[in-house]
Design a protein around this motif. Structure first.
Motif, short mmCIF file in Angstrom:
data_model
loop_
_atom_site.label_atom_id
_atom_site.label_comp_id
_atom_site.label_asym_id
_atom_site.label_seq_id
_atom_site.Cartn_x
_atom_site.Cartn_y
_atom_site.Cartn_z
N TYR A 87 -1.75 5.69 7.10
CA TYR A 87 -2.51 5.21 5.80
C TYR A 87 -3.46 6.01 5.48
N SER B 254 0.54 -1.16 0.01
CA SER B 254 0.07 -0.18 0.00
C SER B 254 0.91 1.25 0.17
N HIS C 26 4.15 0.82 2.16
CA HIS C 26 4.22 0.50 3.63
C HIS C 26 5.48 -0.20 4.32
N VAL D 298 -6.63 4.18 0.02
CA VAL D 298 -5.27 4.03 -0.21
C VAL D 298 -5.04 2.94 -1.39
N VAL E 36 1.69 4.60 1.41
CA VAL E 36 1.42 5.49 2.80
C VAL E 36 2.46 6.38 2.94
N VAL F 143 3.50 5.72 10.65
CA VAL F 143 2.90 5.48 9.43
C VAL F 143 1.32 6.04 9.31
#
Length: 333
Positions: A236, A125, A219, A246, A127, A234
């Protein structure tokens, strides 16, 4: 010559391909993935099957162009790419051999080509990672579109727009928000002083050292930097009710059209979709296993808890050259 080929020709010339012997019981793989992330998977396949694998590594885009050049008599049997867009591009060039087995059908359709041309094997993903010593929780952005605000001027790092993951992310933005919006957004990021570095490893280390408060990454780069002991967190992004979600892309694999070792190539793709290989992808690099039932690595937010951007991965390939043209016009670096 197309924009894609112009952008890749120098990289292809530097690959200096070697002659690869292909007796029975062998498999030739072209891989755009970092070798520490794919070699353990290949070694386990060799141990389980007795099939000898010859691996040629390089950049995914250059290897894709090499596959096109080698048709209809390819050296490679299997191609492994960092993102679905590159695989779909080869599919549209009629350079891949579809294969849909019972095991491969267990991977959700969102993460594979509908006709079986390629298979997603691990997910990532997009991020925002941040340095916890430089930012407080209440200061954090919740959307990638907030990064054009004056608050973040000269405070953001990202990988070069030549990076496959960045290209795929921009393509997804185009599909969801349109070309005009996406170009305007990227121009605003540029005007806000976003710094492009050579790769995501450079970005995560720069954020970890405190050189930038924020970094746009996949990620798992956050998890790698956290494992190194850096003060990072982090985000999202875009998870609200009206947000776009995302972007989750997939590293994947495909059988090259006219592969000389079709049976071995099919066995390898089935292996990549197996619980054993999926578990390795999760453990080696904090990636999302795509086979249902295989757990993520400790500390990784499960994929099913995320609001995903509504983009099919097999839509990315046909948009690749338009994205490259847009990025060239923006000149982000």
């Amino acid at each position: 010559m197309s924009l894609l080929k112009r952008s890749l020709v120098l990289a292809v010339l530097m690959l200096a391909p070697t002659t690869l012997a292909q007796p029975s019981g062998e498999l030739v793989i072209y891989s755009g993935r970092s070798e520490p992330l794919i070699v353990p998977v290949i070694r386990l396949f060799e141990q389980q099957t007795g099939i000898k694998v010859t691996l040629q590594s390089g950049t995914a885009t250059a290897l894709a162009n090499l596959i096109l050049q080698e048709q209809p008599n390819p050296r490679a049997d299997v191609f492994i790419a960092n993102d679905a867009g590159t695989l779909e591009f080869l599919k549209l060039k009629d350079a891949l051999q579809p294969y849909l087995s019972e095991q491969i059908r267990k991977i959700p359709e969102h993460f594979r080509a509908r006709d079986g041309s390629w298979l997603g094997v691990s997910g990532r993903s997009r991020v925002i990672m941040y340095n916890t010593k430089l930012l407080k929780p209440e200061e954090l952005p919740k959307s990638v579109f907030e990064l054009t605000a004056p608050t973040w001027k000269d405070k953001i790092a990202m990988a070069t727009t030549r990076n496959e993951s960045v290209i795929a992310w921009v393509t997804a933005l185009r599909l969801v928000k349109g070309d005009e919006f996406t170009k305007d957004y990227l121009l605003k990021l540029k005007a806000n002083g976003v710094v492009t570095l050579n790769g995501h490893t450079d970005v995560r280390k720069a954020v970890g050292r405190g050189e930038f408060p924020l970094g746009l990454v996949n990620h798992y780069y956050y998890h790698l930097e956290l494992r190194d002991g850096s003060p990072v967190g982090v985000i999202y992004p875009d998870q609200g009710p009206t947000d776009i979600g995302v972007f989750v892309n997939a590293a994947g694999a495909a059988i090259v059209k006219n592969a000389k070792h079709l049976r071995e190539a099919q066995r390898f793709l089935d292996f990549l979709a197996s619980p054993e290989a999926q578990k390795l992808f999760a453990e080696l690099n904090f990636e999302y296993p795509l086979l249902p039932g295989v757990p993520v690595a400790p500390g990784v937010r499960p994929l099913e808890t995320l609001k995903l951007m509504p983009v099919r991965l097999d839509e990315l390939g046909k948009e690749l050259e338009k994205t490259l043209k847009l990025l060239d016009e923006v000149g982000l670096g």
